[in-house]
Enzyme design. Structure first.
Site, short mmCIF file in Angstrom:
data_model
loop_
_atom_site.label_atom_id
_atom_site.label_comp_id
_atom_site.label_asym_id
_atom_site.label_seq_id
_atom_site.Cartn_x
_atom_site.Cartn_y
_atom_site.Cartn_z
N TYR A 1 -17.52 67.70 -7.34
CA TYR A 1 -17.86 67.11 -8.65
C TYR A 1 -17.42 68.04 -9.78
CZ TYR A 1 -20.85 64.83 -12.19
OH TYR A 1 -21.33 64.18 -13.31
P1 NAP Z 1 -25.08 55.84 -12.77
O1 NAP Z 1 -26.24 55.10 -13.32
O2 NAP Z 1 -24.96 56.05 -11.31
O3 NAP Z 1 -23.76 55.18 -13.33
C1 NAP Z 1 -22.52 55.30 -12.71
C2 NAP Z 1 -21.75 54.06 -13.05
O4 NAP Z 1 -20.43 54.19 -12.53
C3 NAP Z 1 -22.37 52.81 -12.48
O5 NAP Z 1 -22.34 51.79 -13.45
C4 NAP Z 1 -21.45 52.47 -11.31
O6 NAP Z 1 -21.43 51.07 -11.16
C5 NAP Z 1 -20.13 52.98 -11.84
N1 NAP Z 1 -19.16 53.24 -10.79
C6 NAP Z 1 -19.24 54.16 -9.79
N2 NAP Z 1 -18.16 54.07 -9.01
C7 NAP Z 1 -17.38 53.08 -9.53
C8 NAP Z 1 -16.15 52.52 -9.17
N3 NAP Z 1 -15.46 52.95 -8.08
N4 NAP Z 1 -15.62 51.52 -9.92
C9 NAP Z 1 -16.30 51.06 -11.01
N5 NAP Z 1 -17.48 51.56 -11.40
C10 NAP Z 1 -18.01 52.56 -10.66
O7 NAP Z 1 -25.04 57.31 -13.39
P2 NAP Z 1 -24.82 57.85 -14.89
O8 NAP Z 1 -25.55 59.11 -14.94
O9 NAP Z 1 -25.03 56.81 -15.89
O10 NAP Z 1 -23.26 58.24 -14.82
C11 NAP Z 1 -22.33 57.88 -15.81
C12 NAP Z 1 -21.35 59.02 -15.99
O11 NAP Z 1 -22.03 60.15 -16.52
C13 NAP Z 1 -20.69 59.51 -14.70
O12 NAP Z 1 -19.33 59.77 -14.95
C14 NAP Z 1 -21.46 60.79 -14.39
O13 NAP Z 1 -20.69 61.68 -13.61
C15 NAP Z 1 -21.69 61.29 -15.79
N6 NAP Z 1 -22.76 62.27 -15.95
C16 NAP Z 1 -24.05 61.95 -15.71
C17 NAP Z 1 -25.04 62.88 -15.91
C18 NAP Z 1 -26.51 62.58 -15.66
O14 NAP Z 1 -27.33 63.50 -15.64
N7 NAP Z 1 -26.91 61.32 -15.50
C19 NAP Z 1 -24.72 64.17 -16.35
C20 NAP Z 1 -23.38 64.47 -16.59
C21 NAP Z 1 -22.41 63.50 -16.40
P3 NAP Z 1 -21.25 50.27 -9.79
O15 NAP Z 1 -22.00 51.02 -8.74
O16 NAP Z 1 -21.85 48.93 -10.14
O17 NAP Z 1 -19.78 50.21 -9.59
#
Ligand code: NAP
Length: 256
Positions: free
Chosen positions: A160
């Site tokens: 990651y």
């Molecule tokens: P999340 O709720 O798991 O959201 C991830 C999203 O990505 C979901 O809508 C998922 O939708 C989609 N996704 C995953 N694989 C995919 C694929 N192959 N094709 C299309 N869509 C895909 O988590 P989140 O925290 O909101 O994450 C959003 C972003 O923020 C990510 O890039 C994550 O690395 C980043 N981030 C999060 C945090 C945190 O603490 N939450 C911190 C730093 C960075 P489906 O499963 O429906 O496809």
């Protein structure tokens, strides 16, 4: 109903990972700021429910089920945005996938491949499909979701951390290539954000949340809306001289 003039009034934005977490929050924020939105993710029910919620509130939203690792599916989503709303001038490439907390030498190779595919190849695919539509529109703004793990090493998450660092390089390269043609490309680096997966992680690991708070200037966990608002601002004309940047949205986690 009357929709107030917002940061993104008249803009058409594609949001990936819109079925939950930061992406779903961004869909609501972008709509509140006046954008028409194309919602992209793989889970159809969640996307359709969000589309219905937004359209019922008077916004313009359309859901397209697609996998960001499949370039042709991303291309179809861009086509739908242009067909339905006439143009594409903003994109929030936010879909991402984290990692089990496994030491590097024990990590499964297939999991490494998946993390690189979704976080790096996925954004690569998005850029390559979005940019031609933005060139046709005369310019645009793109925001890629990296992470504090793209700026510093976070423990037992090597694939990651690798992927999110790579995404910052890709963001800079795209910004440099397309700046002269009116396309700005930036990244955001969220700190720990209160999404369903993070809530589950906290619940299963007592003390983790408190330890993260102790490592930040602002001792709390971000709300998804706070991260989404940074992306909306970067997509707007208010950020007209910001490109190639990575904006931490981390309460000071990477400052200490
Ligand atoms: P999340 O709720 O798991 O959201 C991830 C999203 O990505 C979901 O809508 C998922 O939708 C989609 N996704 C995953 N694989 C995919 C694929 N192959 N094709 C299309 N869509 C895909 O988590 P989140 O925290 O909101 O994450 C959003 C972003 O923020 C990510 O890039 C994550 O690395 C980043 N981030 C999060 C945090 C945190 O603490 N939450 C911190 C730093 C960075 P489906 O499963 O429906 O496809």
């Amino acid at each position: 109903m009357t929709i107030r003039e917002g940061l993104l009034t008249g803009r058409v934005a594609l949001i990936t990972g819109a079925s939950s977490g930061i992406g779903a929050a961004a869909a609501r924020v972008f709509c509140d700021e006046g954008a028409a939105v194309l919602l992209l993710a793989r889970r159809e029910r969640q996307l359709k429910e969000l589309e219905a919620e937004l359209t019922a509130a008077g916004h313009r939203a359309v859901a397209v089920v697609a996998d960001v690792t499949r370039a042709e599916e991303v291309g179809r989503a861009v086509e739908v945005a242009v067909e339905r709303f006439g143009r594409l001038d903003a994109a929030f490439n936010n879909a991402g996938f984290g990692t089990e907390r496994t030491p590097l030498h024990l990590m499964d190779d297939a999991l490494y491949d998946t993390i690189m595919d979704v976080n790096v190849r996925g954004v690569w695919n998005c850029l390559r499909k979005e940019i031609p539509a933005m060139l046709a529109a005369g310019g645009g703004a793109i925001v890629n979701t990296s992470s504090v793990g793209g700026l510093v090493a976070t423990p037992v998450a090597a694939p990651y951390v690798t992927a999110k660092h790579a995404l910052i390089g890709l963001t800079k390269a795209a910004a440099a290539e397309y700046g002269a043609q009116g396309i700005r490309v930036n990244a955001i680096a969220p700190g720990t954000t209160r999404t369903e997966l993070v809530e589950a992680w906290f619940a299963g690991n007592p003390g983790v949340e408190e330890a993260l708070h102790a490592a930040s200037i602002q001792p709390r966990t971000a709300l998804p809306e706070e991260v989404a608002r940074a992306a909306a601002w970067l997509c707007s004309e208010q950020a007209s001289f910001v490109t190639g940047a990575t904006v931490p949205v981390d309460g000071g986690f990477t400052t200490l």
